[in-house]
Design an enzyme around this catalytic site. Structure first.
Site, mmCIF file in Angstrom:
data_model
loop_
_atom_site.group_PDB
_atom_site.id
_atom_site.type_symbol
_atom_site.label_atom_id
_atom_site.label_comp_id
_atom_site.label_asym_id
_atom_site.label_seq_id
_atom_site.Cartn_x
_atom_site.Cartn_y
_atom_site.Cartn_z
ATOM 1 C CG HIS A 203 65.096 26.415 79.615
ATOM 2 N ND1 HIS A 203 64.536 26.331 78.453
ATOM 3 C CD2 HIS A 203 64.451 27.427 80.255
ATOM 4 C CE1 HIS A 203 63.672 27.221 78.261
ATOM 5 N NE2 HIS A 203 63.405 28.010 79.497
HETATM 6 C C1 UD1 Z 1 64.147 31.499 83.566
HETATM 7 C C2 UD1 Z 1 62.680 31.691 83.570
HETATM 8 C C3 UD1 Z 1 61.872 30.588 82.750
HETATM 9 C C4 UD1 Z 1 62.406 31.151 81.265
HETATM 10 C C5 UD1 Z 1 64.120 30.970 81.494
HETATM 11 C C6 UD1 Z 1 64.441 31.398 79.936
HETATM 12 C C7 UD1 Z 1 61.687 31.992 86.056
HETATM 13 C C8 UD1 Z 1 60.989 31.280 87.084
HETATM 14 N N1 UD1 Z 1 62.092 31.268 84.937
HETATM 15 O O1 UD1 Z 1 64.377 30.355 83.998
HETATM 16 O O2 UD1 Z 1 60.612 30.883 82.514
HETATM 17 O O3 UD1 Z 1 61.886 30.213 80.390
HETATM 18 O O4 UD1 Z 1 64.472 31.767 82.321
HETATM 19 O O5 UD1 Z 1 65.811 31.034 79.736
HETATM 20 O O6 UD1 Z 1 61.795 33.132 85.897
HETATM 21 N N2 UD1 Z 1 72.219 30.441 85.570
HETATM 22 C C9 UD1 Z 1 73.460 30.753 85.132
HETATM 23 N N3 UD1 Z 1 73.786 31.791 84.677
HETATM 24 C C10 UD1 Z 1 72.900 32.739 84.049
HETATM 25 C C11 UD1 Z 1 71.496 32.570 84.631
HETATM 26 C C12 UD1 Z 1 71.216 31.323 85.167
HETATM 27 O O7 UD1 Z 1 74.331 29.994 85.621
HETATM 28 O O8 UD1 Z 1 73.178 33.726 83.316
HETATM 29 C C13 UD1 Z 1 71.768 29.272 86.428
HETATM 30 C C14 UD1 Z 1 72.001 29.297 87.671
HETATM 31 O O9 UD1 Z 1 72.546 28.084 88.338
HETATM 32 C C15 UD1 Z 1 70.578 29.439 87.991
HETATM 33 C C16 UD1 Z 1 69.756 28.525 86.967
HETATM 34 O O10 UD1 Z 1 70.504 28.834 85.997
HETATM 35 O O11 UD1 Z 1 70.115 29.115 89.461
HETATM 36 C C17 UD1 Z 1 68.252 28.897 86.858
HETATM 37 O O12 UD1 Z 1 68.164 30.264 86.394
HETATM 38 P P1 UD1 Z 1 66.796 31.145 86.514
HETATM 39 O O13 UD1 Z 1 66.940 32.370 86.165
HETATM 40 O O14 UD1 Z 1 66.432 31.096 87.986
HETATM 41 O O15 UD1 Z 1 66.021 30.486 85.759
HETATM 42 P P2 UD1 Z 1 65.879 29.685 84.660
HETATM 43 O O16 UD1 Z 1 65.803 28.071 84.636
HETATM 44 O O17 UD1 Z 1 66.846 30.439 83.570
HETATM 45 N N1 UDP Z 2 67.741 31.286 72.418
HETATM 46 C C1 UDP Z 2 69.046 31.677 71.999
HETATM 47 N N2 UDP Z 2 69.975 31.023 72.241
HETATM 48 C C2 UDP Z 2 70.125 29.589 72.813
HETATM 49 C C3 UDP Z 2 68.657 29.208 73.083
HETATM 50 C C4 UDP Z 2 67.584 30.182 72.854
HETATM 51 O O1 UDP Z 2 69.292 32.939 71.435
HETATM 52 O O2 UDP Z 2 70.967 29.015 72.877
HETATM 53 C C5 UDP Z 2 66.656 32.331 72.148
HETATM 54 C C6 UDP Z 2 65.671 31.749 71.260
HETATM 55 O O3 UDP Z 2 65.732 31.778 69.947
HETATM 56 C C7 UDP Z 2 64.379 32.589 71.599
HETATM 57 C C8 UDP Z 2 64.752 32.678 73.240
HETATM 58 O O4 UDP Z 2 66.168 32.524 73.481
HETATM 59 O O5 UDP Z 2 64.396 33.733 71.083
HETATM 60 C C9 UDP Z 2 63.927 31.701 74.049
HETATM 61 O O6 UDP Z 2 64.477 31.692 75.094
HETATM 62 P P1 UDP Z 2 64.290 30.410 76.417
HETATM 63 O O7 UDP Z 2 64.148 29.299 75.585
HETATM 64 O O8 UDP Z 2 65.653 30.705 77.270
HETATM 65 O O9 UDP Z 2 63.124 30.714 77.109
HETATM 66 P P2 UDP Z 2 61.461 30.724 76.858
HETATM 67 O O10 UDP Z 2 61.095 31.247 75.736
HETATM 68 O O11 UDP Z 2 61.299 29.088 77.189
HETATM 69 O O12 UDP Z 2 60.949 31.310 78.295
#
Ligand code: UD1
Ligand code: UDP
Length: 361
Positions: A203
């Site tokens: 991601h």
């Molecule tokens: C965010 C964090 C990242 C973290 C990740 C955990 C920032 C800059 N990034 O990244 O550090 O590792 O969360 O998962 O804060 N979207 C959906 N549904 C949702 C959420 C997101 O469809 O519930 C889609 C949208 O198209 C959105 C994209 O995912 O634009 C990215 O979401 P965003 O929260 O901006 O960043 P993440 O990649 O999730």
């Molecule tokens: N996680 C989850 N379901 C998923 C992927 C991740 O419950 O499908 C959990 C994972 O076990 C961990 C946390 O989400 O506890 C990590 O989040 P993510 O990978 O989104 O973000 P990051 O840690 O890279 O910021």
């Protein structure tokens, strides 16, 4: 004392679940959800499974560009803080919700605590690196998961308020892996045998936003030839939609793509995987804590201890390197020293929070 805890993204729900449990009974803990993550599988399921109380404030900000998303959060959080006038604010990790919460608090002169302080990738192109650096420099209490994190802060001249607490994600993992708590049926549902499948997550912006890197990663998974489960983050699903890469995944008979999973299913899949491939910070750590070898699909990691011990290897988004590592990477039993604390980080944090105004916990 009244504390406002600010969360918004998936990994923060896991962290706040552990810390809020420790704060309970000692503090008035007010939870603010920025709405950065909003799909049921990215947000509500964590509140249900981890027993987190419903947020008192749901700001509903949603997705957006960095500036717009962070700016909207900042304005909305400021309103909450002005209304609640808490004794302290706690922020978690390194997302845009973290930075917005930190800025709102520090500008109002409210003592700020950062859980998971001191992590560094030394790659300023990562949005998370900017968020965590700025948050650390604004914080009064810095709760570090590792010795490396404490050292990173010292190199930047931050020593006051720094505490080595251990990692709250370890607390959460232990709590939810206790015998009798393992409620997941995911292995059965997906017809998986323990230690006979790979688990992958992708991601990170540097991978999803670069077609070359994403293509190389998908190619590696498609060529892995072993049973593989890929719970797909919505960001990655969105990028892949309608592309030949999505087709490549669909047509690979050994790959099962799922929606994002709940925490309990994810823990079960991690624990029983033969090996984990990921660009997630949390998943790298959980692989380590379960003693499962990991391939990190990045060029660097903040969790350097996992690599130093031989449990984790960095391959970047290089198809050949990933395939070679799948063949050779086997972490031995000695590769998992206890570098993330003793599973009581949240209790230590609660005690230190009490000290912020000289109160007893
Ligand atoms: C965010 C964090 C990242 C973290 C990740 C955990 C920032 C800059 N990034 O990244 O550090 O590792 O969360 O998962 O804060 N979207 C959906 N549904 C949702 C959420 C997101 O469809 O519930 C889609 C949208 O198209 C959105 C994209 O995912 O634009 C990215 O979401 P965003 O929260 O901006 O960043 P993440 O990649 O999730
Ligand atoms: N996680 C989850 N379901 C998923 C992927 C991740 O419950 O499908 C959990 C994972 O076990 C961990 C946390 O989400 O506890 C990590 O989040 P993510 O990978 O989104 O973000 P990051 O840690 O890279 O910021």
């Amino acid at each position: 004392m009244k504390i406002v805890s600010i969360v918004g993204a998936r990994p923060q729900f896991v962290k706040v679940a552990a810390v809020s449990r420790a704060l309970q009974g000692h503090f008035q803990d007010i939870l603010v959800h920025t709405g950065q993550h909003y799909d049921h599988g990215m947000s509500a399921i964590f509140f249900e499974e981890l027993g987190i109380a419903a947020p008192q404030y749901h700001l509903g900000i949603g997705s957006g560009t960095h500036g717009s998303q962070t700016g909207q959060m900042l304005a909305a959080i400021e309103e909450v803080l002005l209304k609640e006038n808490p004794g302290a604010v706690i922020v978690y990790g390194d997302t845009n919700s973290t930075l917005a919460g930190a800025l709102a608090a520090v500008k109002l002169h409210i003592p700020l605590a950062h859980v998971e302080a001191g992590l560094r990738s030394f790659n300023k192109k990562m949005p998370e690196e900017v968020n965590r650096r700025l948050t650390d420099h604004a914080s009064d209490l810095l709760f570090c998961p590792t010795v490396t994190a404490v050292e990173n802060l010292a190199h930047e001249g931050i020593e006051k308020g720094v505490h080595l607490t251990g990692d709250v994600m370890y607390d959460a993992l232990l709590y939810h892996s206790r015998p009798g708590r393992e409620r997941s049926a995911i292995l059965k549902t997906l017809s998986l045998a323990p230690k006979a499948y790979l688990l992958a997550t992708i991601h990170r912006a540097e991978n999803t936003d670069d077609p070359g890197r994403l293509g190389a990663l998908i190619e590696a998974l498609a060529k892995a030839g072993e049973r593989l489960v890929l719970p797909l983050h919505p960001r990655t699903r969105e990028t892949l939609k309608g592309t030949p890469r999505a087709k490549r995944l669909e047509e690979a008979p050994h790959i099962t793509v799922t929606e994002p999973l709940g925490y309990l299913d994810m823990l079960a899949l991690e624990r029983h995987a033969r090996l984990i491939l990921t660009d997630s910070g949390g998943v790298q750590k959980e692989a380590y804590l379960f003693g499962v070898p990991c391939i990190t699909l990045r060029d660097e990691t903040e969790w350097v201890e996992t690599v130093a011990s031989g449990a984790n290897v960095l391959t970047g988004a290089d198809t050949e390197k990933i395939l070679a590592a799948l063949g050779t990477h086997r972490a031995g039993a000695g590769a998992f020293p206890p570098v993330y604390g003793d599973g009581r980080a949240s209790e230590k944090i609660a005690a230190l929070m009490a000290g912020i105004h000289g109160e007893a916990p």
